[in-house]
Design a protein around this motif. Structure first.
Motif, PDB file in Angstrom:
ATOM      1  N   ALA A 225       1.050  -0.916   0.012  1.00 23.72           N
ATOM      2  CA  ALA A 225      -0.033   0.025  -0.038  1.00 23.72           C
ATOM      3  C   ALA A 225       0.899   1.265   0.027  1.00 23.72           C
ATOM      4  O   ALA A 225       0.605   2.047  -0.468  1.00 23.72           O
ATOM      5  CB  ALA A 225      -0.892  -0.027   1.189  1.00 23.72           C
ATOM      6  N   GLU A 226       1.833   1.142   0.742  1.00 18.84           N
ATOM      7  CA  GLU A 226       2.895   2.368   0.845  1.00 18.84           C
ATOM      8  C   GLU A 226       3.517   2.538  -0.648  1.00 18.84           C
ATOM      9  O   GLU A 226       3.688   3.707  -0.972  1.00 18.84           O
ATOM     10  CB  GLU A 226       3.988   2.239   1.810  1.00 18.84           C
ATOM     11  N   GLU A 227       3.902   1.430  -1.115  1.00 22.07           N
ATOM     12  CA  GLU A 227       4.760   1.491  -2.465  1.00 22.07           C
ATOM     13  C   GLU A 227       3.673   2.184  -3.643  1.00 22.07           C
ATOM     14  O   GLU A 227       3.943   2.928  -4.285  1.00 22.07           O
ATOM     15  CB  GLU A 227       5.215   0.269  -3.077  1.00 22.07           C
ATOM     16  N   ALA A 228       2.359   1.857  -3.527  1.00 21.47           N
ATOM     17  CA  ALA A 228       1.417   2.245  -4.348  1.00 21.47           C
ATOM     18  C   ALA A 228       1.155   3.881  -4.104  1.00 21.47           C
ATOM     19  O   ALA A 228       0.847   4.522  -5.105  1.00 21.47           O
ATOM     20  CB  ALA A 228      -0.138   1.445  -4.179  1.00 21.47           C
ATOM     21  N   ALA A 229       1.079   4.159  -2.901  1.00 25.65           N
ATOM     22  CA  ALA A 229       0.755   5.637  -2.435  1.00 25.65           C
ATOM     23  C   ALA A 229       2.055   6.392  -2.937  1.00 25.65           C
ATOM     24  O   ALA A 229       2.056   7.445  -3.681  1.00 25.65           O
ATOM     25  CB  ALA A 229       0.707   5.699  -1.110  1.00 25.65           C
ATOM     26  N   ALA A 230       3.143   5.924  -2.801  1.00 23.78           N
ATOM     27  CA  ALA A 230       4.534   6.625  -3.344  1.00 23.78           C
ATOM     28  C   ALA A 230       4.425   6.682  -4.917  1.00 23.78           C
ATOM     29  O   ALA A 230       5.083   7.595  -5.492  1.00 23.78           O
ATOM     30  CB  ALA A 230       5.856   5.868  -2.840  1.00 23.78           C
ATOM     31  N   ASP A 231       4.055   5.655  -5.560  1.00 26.52           N
ATOM     32  CA  ASP A 231       4.027   5.714  -7.039  1.00 26.52           C
ATOM     33  C   ASP A 231       2.996   6.747  -7.367  1.00 26.52           C
ATOM     34  O   ASP A 231       3.236   7.345  -8.501  1.00 26.52           O
ATOM     35  CB  ASP A 231       3.630   4.331  -7.734  1.00 26.52           C
ATOM     36  N   GLU A 232       1.866   6.812  -6.935  1.00 23.54           N
ATOM     37  CA  GLU A 232       0.956   7.915  -7.154  1.00 23.54           C
ATOM     38  C   GLU A 232       1.545   9.324  -6.937  1.00 23.54           C
ATOM     39  O   GLU A 232       1.222  10.196  -7.742  1.00 23.54           O
ATOM     40  CB  GLU A 232      -0.436   7.727  -6.140  1.00 23.54           C
ATOM     41  N   LEU A 233       2.063   9.583  -5.771  1.00 26.48           N
ATOM     42  CA  LEU A 233       2.839  10.841  -5.609  1.00 26.48           C
ATOM     43  C   LEU A 233       3.890  10.889  -6.666  1.00 26.48           C
ATOM     44  O   LEU A 233       4.155  12.057  -6.910  1.00 26.48           O
ATOM     45  CB  LEU A 233       3.552  10.812  -4.063  1.00 26.48           C
ATOM     46  N   ARG A 234       4.685  10.047  -6.979  1.00 24.11           N
ATOM     47  CA  ARG A 234       5.672  10.130  -7.929  1.00 24.11           C
ATOM     48  C   ARG A 234       5.018  10.685  -9.378  1.00 24.11           C
ATOM     49  O   ARG A 234       5.516  11.453  -9.917  1.00 24.11           O
ATOM     50  CB  ARG A 234       6.650   8.987  -8.021  1.00 24.11           C
ATOM     51  N   SER A 235       3.997  10.096  -9.656  1.00 21.89           N
ATOM     52  CA  SER A 235       3.077  10.202 -10.902  1.00 21.89           C
ATOM     53  C   SER A 235       2.877  11.903 -10.875  1.00 21.89           C
ATOM     54  O   SER A 235       3.042  12.549 -11.875  1.00 21.89           O
ATOM     55  CB  SER A 235       2.026   9.402 -11.208  1.00 21.89           C
ATOM     56  N   MET A 236       2.327  12.105  -9.936  1.00 23.70           N
ATOM     57  CA  MET A 236       2.028  13.693  -9.904  1.00 23.70           C
ATOM     58  C   MET A 236       3.050  14.747  -9.787  1.00 23.70           C
ATOM     59  O   MET A 236       2.877  15.693 -10.506  1.00 23.70           O
ATOM     60  CB  MET A 236       1.261  14.009  -8.163  1.00 23.70           C
ATOM     61  N   LEU A 237       4.159  14.277  -9.214  1.00 24.00           N
ATOM     62  CA  LEU A 237       5.451  15.055  -9.317  1.00 24.00           C
ATOM     63  C   LEU A 237       5.955  15.331 -10.521  1.00 24.00           C
ATOM     64  O   LEU A 237       6.310  16.356 -11.041  1.00 24.00           O
ATOM     65  CB  LEU A 237       6.564  14.615  -8.252  1.00 24.00           C
ATOM     66  N   HIS A 238       6.079  14.179 -11.459  1.00 25.23           N
ATOM     67  CA  HIS A 238       6.323  13.995 -12.859  1.00 25.23           C
ATOM     68  C   HIS A 238       5.524  14.853 -13.693  1.00 25.23           C
ATOM     69  O   HIS A 238       5.765  15.819 -14.666  1.00 25.23           O
ATOM     70  CB  HIS A 238       6.516  12.734 -13.216  1.00 25.23           C
ATOM     71  N   PHE A 239       4.126  14.922 -13.299  1.00 25.13           N
ATOM     72  CA  PHE A 239       2.934  15.806 -14.132  1.00 25.13           C
ATOM     73  C   PHE A 239       3.336  17.163 -13.697  1.00 25.13           C
ATOM     74  O   PHE A 239       3.438  17.906 -14.788  1.00 25.13           O
ATOM     75  CB  PHE A 239       1.601  15.260 -13.470  1.00 25.13           C
ATOM     76  N   PHE A 240       3.539  17.687 -12.628  1.00 26.38           N
ATOM     77  CA  PHE A 240       3.706  18.999 -12.461  1.00 26.38           C
ATOM     78  C   PHE A 240       5.128  19.416 -13.192  1.00 26.38           C
ATOM     79  O   PHE A 240       5.213  20.437 -13.530  1.00 26.38           O
ATOM     80  CB  PHE A 240       3.863  19.300 -10.874  1.00 26.38           C
ATOM     81  N   ALA A 241       6.249  18.464 -12.952  1.00 23.31           N
ATOM     82  CA  ALA A 241       7.171  19.048 -13.364  1.00 23.31           C
ATOM     83  C   ALA A 241       7.384  19.253 -15.100  1.00 23.31           C
ATOM     84  O   ALA A 241       7.768  20.040 -15.696  1.00 23.31           O
ATOM     85  CB  ALA A 241       8.656  17.894 -13.544  1.00 23.31           C
TER      86      ALA A 241
END
Length: 85
Positions: free
Chosen positions: A1-17
């Motif tokens: 669950a933590e890894e999935a949450a980290a992947d979602e956050l990473r995706s958002m960070l990539h989107f913003f960048a």
């Protein structure tokens, strides 16, 4: 669950960048980024695997501010010149 949450956050960070690099809807993007960082601050700072995505976002943010700074400087120079004539 933590890894999935980290992947979602990473995706958002990539989107913003990527959106910062694209240079579209700057004000909306800055407001959304501010809220995102405020809401997810704890998770972002406590998840080491997000460091690379955060650094990329930081570089994108600095680049977009550099572009804006250049545009503002150009406008100020033009206004200064026009006010003298």
């Amino acid at each position: 669950a933590e890894e999935a949450a980290a992947d979602e956050l990473r995706s958002m960070l990539h989107f913003f960048a990527s959106q910062l690099i694209a240079g579209k809807a700057f004000e909306l993007l800055q407001a959304s980024l501010c809220v995102f960082l405020r809401v997810h601050q704890q998770a972002l700072t406590s998840t080491p695997q997000l460091r690379g995505a955060l650094l990329r976002l930081q570089r994108s943010q600095e680049g977009s501010w550099g572009t804006l700074r250049k545009e503002l400087h150009t406008s100020l120079c033009l206004l200064s010149h026009l006010c003298r004539t």
